[in-house]
Design an enzyme around this catalytic site. Structure first.
Site, PDB file in Angstrom:
ATOM      1  N   TYR A 250      31.522  39.922  45.592  1.00 35.37           N
ATOM      2  CA  TYR A 250      32.180  41.223  45.599  1.00 35.37           C
ATOM      3  C   TYR A 250      31.159  42.340  45.870  1.00 35.37           C
ATOM      4  O   TYR A 250      31.398  43.228  46.692  1.00 35.37           O
ATOM      5  CB  TYR A 250      32.889  41.468  44.270  1.00 35.37           C
ATOM      6  CG  TYR A 250      33.550  42.832  44.194  1.00 35.37           C
ATOM      7  CD1 TYR A 250      34.771  43.059  44.824  1.00 35.37           C
ATOM      8  CD2 TYR A 250      32.950  43.877  43.502  1.00 35.37           C
ATOM      9  CE1 TYR A 250      35.376  44.309  44.765  1.00 35.37           C
ATOM     10  CE2 TYR A 250      33.545  45.128  43.442  1.00 35.37           C
ATOM     11  CZ  TYR A 250      34.760  45.336  44.074  1.00 35.37           C
ATOM     12  OH  TYR A 250      35.344  46.587  44.022  1.00 35.37           O
TER      13      TYR A 250
ATOM     14  N   LYS B 113      30.983  44.993  49.136  1.00 34.24           N
ATOM     15  CA  LYS B 113      30.999  46.449  49.026  1.00 34.24           C
ATOM     16  C   LYS B 113      29.749  47.080  49.650  1.00 34.24           C
ATOM     17  O   LYS B 113      29.790  48.231  50.115  1.00 34.24           O
ATOM     18  CB  LYS B 113      31.159  46.861  47.560  1.00 34.24           C
ATOM     19  CG  LYS B 113      32.544  46.515  47.012  1.00 34.24           C
ATOM     20  CD  LYS B 113      33.644  47.118  47.888  1.00 34.24           C
ATOM     21  CE  LYS B 113      35.037  46.756  47.451  1.00 34.24           C
ATOM     22  NZ  LYS B 113      36.071  47.372  48.318  1.00 34.24           N
TER      23      LYS B 113
END
Length: 256
Positions: A149, A153
């Site tokens: 994750y 990002k």
């Protein structure tokens, strides 16, 4: 205005804000079932496009649906997934986190008729992302949901900066909404939910000079310093090259 809805409460709040301000909004839902769940707002929207961002084929369909409606002034890429228990595998064989959080917005950027403004949702967790690009699809490393994750990002913030550098006629920015109380962030998240979505809508529509900038990393309508990789032209180009290899779509070569 295209507002992608996958992240639930925050996306709906942004769409409602835009509509209240008098903007015409095109919504995105993952499936017809999800579209039914947002029928109370979609009836007032200019349009609703449907498709699963985990699939490149459906992502292409989303872009085609949007282009059929007409040129969009601004696109907010706020769809995303958080901690996946496993790498998963999309129809194209990619890790699901990478596909939804990075490959889909990359492809939509390439395929949707170029707007005046682009807003990409990132996270403060991008600072924990690795700058190594040799296994961004998690085919070699043991799966680590949080790291995957964070890296997604980092990549999306970098993509926003790369678009700003390559397309000077487009205002492209990354927004960190903070740790907000959504389904993704959890009920105990401490940040301001309102400012999370109001920063997105402000960058997408405001005519104030403070909002008419490009290449920024924003938190609650204030520019912050992103990880060094985000503004590094070499890293930007290496990442975009890798995304081109994975998708078969050359973003800047195809669009000029």
């Amino acid at each position: 205005m295209l507002e992608e809805i996958r992240s639930g409460r925050s996306g709906l709040a942004a769409a409602r804000t835009l509509m209240k301000e008098g903007h015409e909004v095109v919504l995105h839902a993952r499936s017809r079932e999800r579209a039914s769940a947002i029928s109370e707002i979609s009836v007032a929207a200019l349009g609703l496009v449907i498709g699963d961002l985990a699939s490149a084929t459906e992502t292409r369909s989303i872009a085609e649906q949007v282009n059929a409606i007409g040129r969009i002034d601004a696109v907010i890429h706020n769809a995303g997934i958080y901690l996946e228990r496993s790498r998963g595998e999309t129809p194209e064989g990619h890790a699901k986190t990478l596909a939804v959080n990075v490959l889909a917005p990359y492809l939509l950027t390439a395929w949707i008729t170029r707007p005046d403004r682009l807003v990409y949702l990132t996270s403060g967790m991008h600072r924990s992302g690795s700058s190594a690009l040799d296994d961004i699809d998690w085919k070699k490393r043991p799966w680590n949901a949080s790291q995957a994750y964070s890296e997604s990002k980092l990549y999306i913030a970098t993509l926003a900066a790369a678009v700003a550098r390559h397309w000077p006629d487009v205002l492209s920015n990354a927004v960190d909404p903070g740790w907000v109380p959504t389904k993704m962030g959890g009920a105990g998240a401490p940040d301001d939910l309102e400012m999370g979505h109001l920063t997105q809508t402000w960058l997408a529509t405001s005519e104030k000079e403070a909002a008419k900038v490009s290449g920024g990393y924003w938190y609650h309508r204030q520019q912050r310093e992103a990880a060094a990789e985000v503004t590094d032209a070499g890293f930007q180009d290496a990442l975009v090259g890798e995304l081109g290899e994975l998708t078969g779509v050359r973003l800047f070569a195809e669009r000029g």
